[in-house]
Design an enzyme around this catalytic site. Structure first.
Site, PDB file in Angstrom:
ATOM      1  N   CYS A 120      81.050 128.679 -66.755  1.00  0.00           N
ATOM      2  CA  CYS A 120      80.404 129.086 -68.003  1.00  0.00           C
ATOM      3  C   CYS A 120      80.919 130.435 -68.474  1.00  0.00           C
ATOM      4  O   CYS A 120      81.361 131.260 -67.684  1.00  0.00           O
ATOM      5  CB  CYS A 120      78.902 129.212 -67.792  1.00  0.00           C
ATOM      6  SG  CYS A 120      78.150 127.758 -67.102  1.00  0.00           S
ATOM      7  N   ARG A 130      86.072 128.213 -70.807  1.00  0.00           N
ATOM      8  CA  ARG A 130      85.357 128.331 -69.536  1.00  0.00           C
ATOM      9  C   ARG A 130      84.318 127.235 -69.358  1.00  0.00           C
ATOM     10  O   ARG A 130      83.706 127.114 -68.306  1.00  0.00           O
ATOM     11  CB  ARG A 130      84.668 129.684 -69.458  1.00  0.00           C
ATOM     12  CG  ARG A 130      85.626 130.854 -69.517  1.00  0.00           C
ATOM     13  CD  ARG A 130      84.851 132.132 -69.415  1.00  0.00           C
ATOM     14  NE  ARG A 130      84.302 132.284 -68.095  1.00  0.00           N
ATOM     15  CZ  ARG A 130      84.837 133.000 -67.130  1.00  0.00           C
ATOM     16  NH1 ARG A 130      85.940 133.667 -67.354  1.00  0.00           N
ATOM     17  NH2 ARG A 130      84.281 133.077 -65.951  1.00  0.00           N
ATOM     18  N   TRP A 165      79.432 124.955 -68.622  1.00  0.00           N
ATOM     19  CA  TRP A 165      80.043 123.913 -67.784  1.00  0.00           C
ATOM     20  C   TRP A 165      78.958 123.553 -66.792  1.00  0.00           C
ATOM     21  O   TRP A 165      78.629 124.345 -65.907  1.00  0.00           O
ATOM     22  CB  TRP A 165      81.284 124.470 -67.083  1.00  0.00           C
ATOM     23  CG  TRP A 165      82.020 123.438 -66.285  1.00  0.00           C
ATOM     24  CD1 TRP A 165      82.972 122.570 -66.753  1.00  0.00           C
ATOM     25  CD2 TRP A 165      81.880 123.164 -64.891  1.00  0.00           C
ATOM     26  NE1 TRP A 165      83.421 121.776 -65.728  1.00  0.00           N
ATOM     27  CE2 TRP A 165      82.777 122.111 -64.572  1.00  0.00           C
ATOM     28  CE3 TRP A 165      81.089 123.685 -63.876  1.00  0.00           C
ATOM     29  CZ2 TRP A 165      82.894 121.591 -63.284  1.00  0.00           C
ATOM     30  CZ3 TRP A 165      81.206 123.171 -62.593  1.00  0.00           C
ATOM     31  CH2 TRP A 165      82.105 122.130 -62.313  1.00  0.00           C
ATOM     32  N   ASN A 177      75.909 132.852 -65.915  1.00  0.00           N
ATOM     33  CA  ASN A 177      77.041 132.152 -65.302  1.00  0.00           C
ATOM     34  C   ASN A 177      76.921 132.336 -63.799  1.00  0.00           C
ATOM     35  O   ASN A 177      76.731 133.458 -63.333  1.00  0.00           O
ATOM     36  CB  ASN A 177      78.360 132.745 -65.805  1.00  0.00           C
ATOM     37  CG  ASN A 177      79.561 132.186 -65.052  1.00  0.00           C
ATOM     38  OD1 ASN A 177      79.551 131.027 -64.644  1.00  0.00           O
ATOM     39  ND2 ASN A 177      80.574 133.005 -64.866  1.00  0.00           N
ATOM     40  N   GLY A 178      77.046 131.241 -63.058  1.00  0.00           N
ATOM     41  CA  GLY A 178      76.939 131.333 -61.601  1.00  0.00           C
ATOM     42  C   GLY A 178      75.998 130.253 -61.101  1.00  0.00           C
ATOM     43  O   GLY A 178      75.660 129.313 -61.828  1.00  0.00           O
ATOM     44  N   GLU A 183     102.729 119.579 -57.876  1.00  0.00           N
ATOM     45  CA  GLU A 183     102.248 120.203 -59.103  1.00  0.00           C
ATOM     46  C   GLU A 183     102.348 119.223 -60.281  1.00  0.00           C
ATOM     47  O   GLU A 183     101.436 119.152 -61.112  1.00  0.00           O
ATOM     48  CB  GLU A 183     103.048 121.490 -59.379  1.00  0.00           C
ATOM     49  CG  GLU A 183     102.728 122.200 -60.676  1.00  0.00           C
ATOM     50  CD  GLU A 183     101.277 122.633 -60.835  1.00  0.00           C
ATOM     51  OE1 GLU A 183     100.506 122.568 -59.859  1.00  0.00           O
ATOM     52  OE2 GLU A 183     100.901 123.013 -61.966  1.00  0.00           O
ATOM     53  N   LYS A 206      99.100 117.888 -62.547  1.00  0.00           N
ATOM     54  CA  LYS A 206      99.024 117.985 -64.019  1.00  0.00           C
ATOM     55  C   LYS A 206      98.667 116.635 -64.615  1.00  0.00           C
ATOM     56  O   LYS A 206      97.852 116.560 -65.535  1.00  0.00           O
ATOM     57  CB  LYS A 206     100.360 118.465 -64.612  1.00  0.00           C
ATOM     58  CG  LYS A 206     100.714 119.904 -64.405  1.00  0.00           C
ATOM     59  CD  LYS A 206      99.937 120.891 -65.255  1.00  0.00           C
ATOM     60  CE  LYS A 206      98.802 121.456 -64.454  1.00  0.00           C
ATOM     61  NZ  LYS A 206      99.064 122.611 -63.660  1.00  0.00           N
ATOM     62  N   GLU A 257      95.036 115.717 -63.967  1.00  0.00           N
ATOM     63  CA  GLU A 257      94.111 116.637 -64.623  1.00  0.00           C
ATOM     64  C   GLU A 257      93.923 116.332 -66.108  1.00  0.00           C
ATOM     65  O   GLU A 257      92.793 116.363 -66.603  1.00  0.00           O
ATOM     66  CB  GLU A 257      94.710 118.029 -64.447  1.00  0.00           C
ATOM     67  CG  GLU A 257      93.781 119.152 -64.668  1.00  0.00           C
ATOM     68  CD  GLU A 257      94.485 120.483 -64.420  1.00  0.00           C
ATOM     69  OE1 GLU A 257      95.713 120.507 -64.176  1.00  0.00           O
ATOM     70  OE2 GLU A 257      93.806 121.510 -64.499  1.00  0.00           O
ATOM     71  N   HIS A 316     106.574 105.774 -44.581  1.00  0.00           N
ATOM     72  CA  HIS A 316     105.580 105.801 -43.501  1.00  0.00           C
ATOM     73  C   HIS A 316     104.203 105.373 -43.996  1.00  0.00           C
ATOM     74  O   HIS A 316     103.197 105.683 -43.353  1.00  0.00           O
ATOM     75  CB  HIS A 316     105.527 107.198 -42.874  1.00  0.00           C
ATOM     76  CG  HIS A 316     106.815 107.587 -42.196  1.00  0.00           C
ATOM     77  ND1 HIS A 316     107.225 107.015 -41.022  1.00  0.00           N
ATOM     78  CD2 HIS A 316     107.790 108.432 -42.568  1.00  0.00           C
ATOM     79  CE1 HIS A 316     108.404 107.515 -40.678  1.00  0.00           C
ATOM     80  NE2 HIS A 316     108.774 108.377 -41.607  1.00  0.00           N
ATOM     81  N   LYS A 354      88.303 126.081 -67.109  1.00  0.00           N
ATOM     82  CA  LYS A 354      89.204 127.075 -66.544  1.00  0.00           C
ATOM     83  C   LYS A 354      88.365 128.068 -65.731  1.00  0.00           C
ATOM     84  O   LYS A 354      87.198 128.260 -66.002  1.00  0.00           O
ATOM     85  CB  LYS A 354      89.917 127.798 -67.690  1.00  0.00           C
ATOM     86  CG  LYS A 354      91.187 128.470 -67.249  1.00  0.00           C
ATOM     87  CD  LYS A 354      92.285 128.285 -68.250  1.00  0.00           C
ATOM     88  CE  LYS A 354      93.562 128.902 -67.762  1.00  0.00           C
ATOM     89  NZ  LYS A 354      94.458 127.895 -67.184  1.00  0.00           N
TER      90      LYS A 354
HETATM   91  C1  F6R Z   1      95.425 123.246 -62.558  1.00  0.00           C
HETATM   92  C2  F6R Z   1      94.584 124.415 -62.642  1.00  0.00           C
HETATM   93  C3  F6R Z   1      93.714 124.734 -61.476  1.00  0.00           C
HETATM   94  C4  F6R Z   1      93.830 126.229 -61.145  1.00  0.00           C
HETATM   95  C5  F6R Z   1      92.865 126.605 -60.004  1.00  0.00           C
HETATM   96  C6  F6R Z   1      93.028 128.055 -59.597  1.00  0.00           C
HETATM   97  O1  F6R Z   1      96.172 123.100 -63.722  1.00  0.00           O
HETATM   98  O2  F6R Z   1      94.587 125.114 -63.611  1.00  0.00           O
HETATM   99  O3  F6R Z   1      94.040 123.951 -60.376  1.00  0.00           O
HETATM  100  O4  F6R Z   1      95.144 126.494 -60.787  1.00  0.00           O
HETATM  101  O5  F6R Z   1      91.558 126.368 -60.413  1.00  0.00           O
HETATM  102  O6  F6R Z   1      92.779 128.910 -60.657  1.00  0.00           O
HETATM  103  P1  F6R Z   1      93.207 130.428 -60.577  1.00  0.00           P
HETATM  104  O7  F6R Z   1      94.697 130.470 -60.550  1.00  0.00           O
HETATM  105  O8  F6R Z   1      92.645 131.059 -61.807  1.00  0.00           O
HETATM  106  O9  F6R Z   1      92.627 130.983 -59.318  1.00  0.00           O
END
Ligand code: F6R
Length: 589
Positions: A2, A27, A70, A94-95, A462, A466, A469, A485, A584
Site C-alpha cells: 500500500c 504500490r 494492496w 501500510n503494513g 529472469e 517476467k 508475472e 533429467h 511494487k
Molecule cells: C519482478 C519484480 C519483483 C522484485 C522483488 C524485489 O519483476 O519486480 O520480483 O524484483 O519484489 O523487489 P526489490 O528489488 O524492490 O527488493
C-alpha cells in the site's frame, strides 16, 4: 505494497494529494481513498478500484491523507478501502498489524463497532479509545500496543492543520516544497510536488503541525533532522506507451547514468570488508535475487571467493550464523522490500558488514548499510522490474571487479568494457521486431520453458519470471543440462522452449538440449550473439543478440526477454504496469 500520503497546504491540499496518490498507485491499485479535514470536520471518499475511481468534486481542506491499497486483510471493497474512521479520527496504514484479532476482540468488548475486515481499522478504533484530548499522545499510545509493521498517517477533527504519522518497519518519508508539507511512503511519488525530503527512521514519529513538518520520539521529544534535495531521477519515465515499455526503452540511459555514478564511486571505505571477508553472502528477492545469482557467478569466477546466495526469506528462515568478518550484499531496487530489510537487519545485528545495491538513496536499506552502491535507473513504476535489473547487474559486475581487485590486485579483463553495455543495450532494440513476431507466435501457448547453461541459467530464470508475472503464462526455467533429467517430459508437439547461449564454450551443449526438444516436436528458439551458433542451430526461430564481453552478456541478453514478456502481455490484452495480484515494493512479509 500500500501507499500512504499526507499533505498540508494552505491553498488546499486536494489536488496535491490526488497527484501524489496517482504516483503511489504502483504500490497497490485495488482500492483508493482520501480524507480531508476542514472546518466542517473530516470528509472521507474511498472506493474499490484505482485512483480514477475517486473522481468527483474536489474536497475542501488544507490537511488531508490518502491511500492506495494492496489487500492483505479483507478483500478489495469500498468498506475495506482506507482511510478508516472512528470517532474524531481518520487513518491510512501500510503494513500488517499482527495482533489485530486480539485487539479487535478487546475493542468490540468495549463497544466498538467495526465497518471493515481490515487489520488497519483496529488502529484507528484504538486511537479513538485512547484519546483524552492529546492527539499525539493517543497515536503514540496506540502504536505502543501494536505488533507488526506500520507506516500510518492520522487526522484528528479537533486539530486542523495537523497530521500525526508513525513508522515501524514500513517506509515513511517527510518532505516539503511548493508551499506544502508532505508525508509519504516513498520518494518517487513526491517528484514534482516536493523539493526536500527526509526519511523517518524505524520507531520515529513524523508530525505536521503549526505549519512545519518535524520528527519526534514516542514521548513527543523532537528529533533534529536534515532534509536533503529530492534526488534527480526520481521522476517516472515519460513518453508514449505503458510504463513498462518506456522503462525498457530507458535501459541504455539508465545504464549510462549508473555507470557515471559508479565511475565517481570510491570503494576505499569498504576495501577492508572486500579484502578480508571470510564469507560473502548475497540476499535479495525476485528479480533482484536473479541479479544476486549473477553476482555470485561473476564474483566466484573473478575474485575466487565463494558467494552464498539466498533469497531474503530463506536467509531469514535459516538465519545462518553471521558474524564479524562476513560481508552481506543486499540487493533491492526499492530498498524497502520487507524480507530483504529483515535479512539486512539480521546481518547487521550479527556483526556483518552490510553492503547495499539499491535504486533508492533514501530507502531504509540504504540507511542501514555500511556502504551503498547506487543504481541510477530512475524511478521504476511498472511492477515488473526491467531497467533496474540491467542496472543491478552493472553495479554487481563492478562490485565483483572490486572484490577481484582487493583480493588479488587485478581487475577482470572485461572491467574496462562496462561502458560497452550502453550501446549494446541500444542495439538490442533492433531485435524487437523479431521478438514481437515471436510473441505473436507464442501468444496461444499456455506455457513455456526457458533454458540456459552457466550464466544463461540466470537470464533464463529472469525471462521466465517476467512472463509469469505479466503475461500470466506458466513459464519456468531449467538449466539446459537438467532438461533430460525430468523436465523434458513436459515437451510435446509445439511446446515452446527458449534457449540462451551466450557462452561460446557451452553453446554446443545448449544446442544439443534444443535438438532434444526438437526431436520431441517442441518449438525451439535460440538467443545468441554468435552468428555461427545461430546459423548452425536447429532452432525454429533465432534471435541475434549484440555482443559485449561474454561475462557481461546477461545484462544485454535479458532485454529481448523483457520485451517478449511485455509483448505477450499486451497481445493478451493485459496491463503490464499493473499485473493482477501484485504490487511494487513488497513492504509486508
Ligand atoms: C519482478 C519484480 C519483483 C522484485 C522483488 C524485489 O519483476 O519486480 O520480483 O524484483 O519484489 O523487489 P526489490 O528489488 O524492490 O527488493
Amino acid at each position: 505494497m500500500c501507499g500512504i500520503i499526507g499533505c498540508f497546504s494552505r491553498e488546499g491540499c486536494y489536488e496535491k494529494l490526488m497527484e501524489g496518490l496517482a504516483r503511489l498507485e504502483y504500490r497497490g491499485y485495488d482500492s483508493a481513498g482520501v480524507a480531508l479535514l476542514s472546518e466542517g470536520g473530516i470528509a472521507v471518499r474511498k472506493r474499490r478500484g484505482g485512483v480514477n475511481a475517486l473522481a468527483g468534486p474536489p474536497l475542501a481542506g488544507q490537511t488531508g491523507i490518502g491511500h492506495t491499497r494492496w489487500a492483505t486483510h479483507g478483500r478489495p471493497s469500498d468498506a475495506n478501502a482506507h482511510p478508516h474512521a472512528a470517532g474524531k479520527f481518520a487513518l491510512v496504514h501500510n503494513g500488517i498489524v499482527e495482533n489485530h484479532a486480539a485487539l479487535r476482540r478487546e475493542l468490540e468488548g468495549q463497544g466498538a463497532v467495526f465497518a471493515s475486515e481490515t487489520d488497519s481499522e483496529v488502529v484507528v478504533q484504538l486511537i479513538a479509545r485512547l484519546y483524552r484530548g492529546d492527539f499525539f499522545a493517543a497515536v503514540s499510545a496506540a502504536c505502543a500496543r501494536l505488533q507488526g509493521s506500520f507506516a500510518l498517517a492520522v487526522l484528528c477533527a479537533d486539530r486542523p492543520g495537523e497530521i500525526v504519522c508513525a513508522r515501524r518497519k514500513s517506509p515513511l518519508v517527510a518532505a516539503a516544497g511548493g508551499g506544502a508539507l508532505f508525508v509519504c511512503s516513498d520518494v518517487p511519488a513526491l517528484a514534482g510536488l516536493a523539493e526536500y525530503v527526509c526519511p523517518a527512521a524505524d520507531g520515529e514519529f513524523v508530525r505536521i503541525a503549526g505549519g512545519r513538518v518535524f520528527f519526534c520520539d514516542g514521548e513527543g521529544k523532537e528529533i533534529a533532522k536534515v532534509f536533503s534535495r529530492l534526488p534527480e531521477g526520481s521522476r517516472a519515465e515519460t513518453g508514449g506507451g505503458t510504463f513498462m515499455e518506456r522503462e525498457i526503452a530507458a535501459v541504455p540511459r539508465a545504464l549510462a547514468d549508473t555507470l557515471a555514478g559508479l565511475r565517481g564511486l570510491d570503494f576505499a571505505p569498504c576495501a577492508r570488508a572486500l579484502r578480508a571477508a571470510k564469507r560473502v553472502f548475497a540476499v535479495a528477492c525476485g528479480t533482484a535475487y536473479h541479479a544476486a545469482l549473477a553476482f555470485k557467478d561473476a564474483a566466484e569466477r573473478e575474485a575466487d571467493v565463494t558467494v552464498l546466495c539466498h533469497t531474503s526469506s530463506a536467509f531469514r528462515d535459516r538465519a545462518p550464523r553471521i558474524g564479524q568478518g562476513d560481508l552481506v550484499v543486499a540487493v533491492s531496487q526499492s530498498g524497502e522490500t520487507a524480507d530483504t530489510l529483515e535479512a539486512a537487519r539480521l546481518a547487521k545485528s550479527g556483526g556483518a558488514y552490510l553492503l547495499s545495491v539499491t535504486n533508492a538513496p533514501h530507502s531504509s536499506l540504504a540507511a542501514l548499510a555500511d556502504f551503498g552502491i547506487a543504481m541510477r535507473a530512475g524511478a521504476e513504476v511498472a511492477v515488473a522490474a526491467t531497467k533496474s535489473y540491467n542496472c543491478q547487474l552493472l553495479c554487481l559486475y563492478a562490485l565483483a571487479a572490486q572484490l577481484a581487485f582487493f583480493r588479488h590486485a587485478r581487475f577482470p579483463a572485461w572491467y574496462r568494457s562496462l561502458g560497452a553495455l550502453v550501446p549494446a543495450a541500444r542495439e538490442a532494440f533492433s531485435a524487437f521486431p523479431a521478438v514481437q513476431a515471436l510473441a505473436a507466435r507464442l501468444a496461444g501457448a499456455k506455457g513455456m520453458y526457458f533454458i540456459g547453461r552457466g550464466q544463461d541459467a540466470v537470464t533464463a530464470a529472469e525471462g521466465a519470471l517476467k512472463v509469469r508475472e505479466i503475461a500470466y503464462r506458466f513459464a519456468e526455467s531449467c538449466p539446459a543440462g537438467e532438461l533430460k533429467h525430468g523436465t523434458l517430459a513436459l515437451v510435446e508437439e509445439g511446446f515452446p522452449v527458449l534457449a540462451l547461449a551466450t557462452e561460446r564454450a557451452l553453446a554446443q551443449k545448449c544446442e544439443n538440449a534444443l535438438a532434444e526438444v526438437k526431436a520431441r516436436g517442441g518449438y525451439a528458439v535460440l538467443f545468441s550473439q554468435y552468428e555461427e551458433v545461430l546459423s548452425a542451430s536447429c532452432a525454429d526461430a533465432a534471435i541475434r543478440l549484440p555482443a559485449v564481453p561474454e561475462p557481461l552478456m546477461p545484462a544485454v541478453a535479458v532485454i529481448p526477454l523483457q520485451e517478449l514478456a511485455c509483448s505477450l502481455c499486451l497481445l493478451s490484452g493485459y496491463d503490464p504496469d499493473r499485473p493482477r495480484n501484485l504490487a511494487k515494493s513488497v513492504t509486508v512479509e
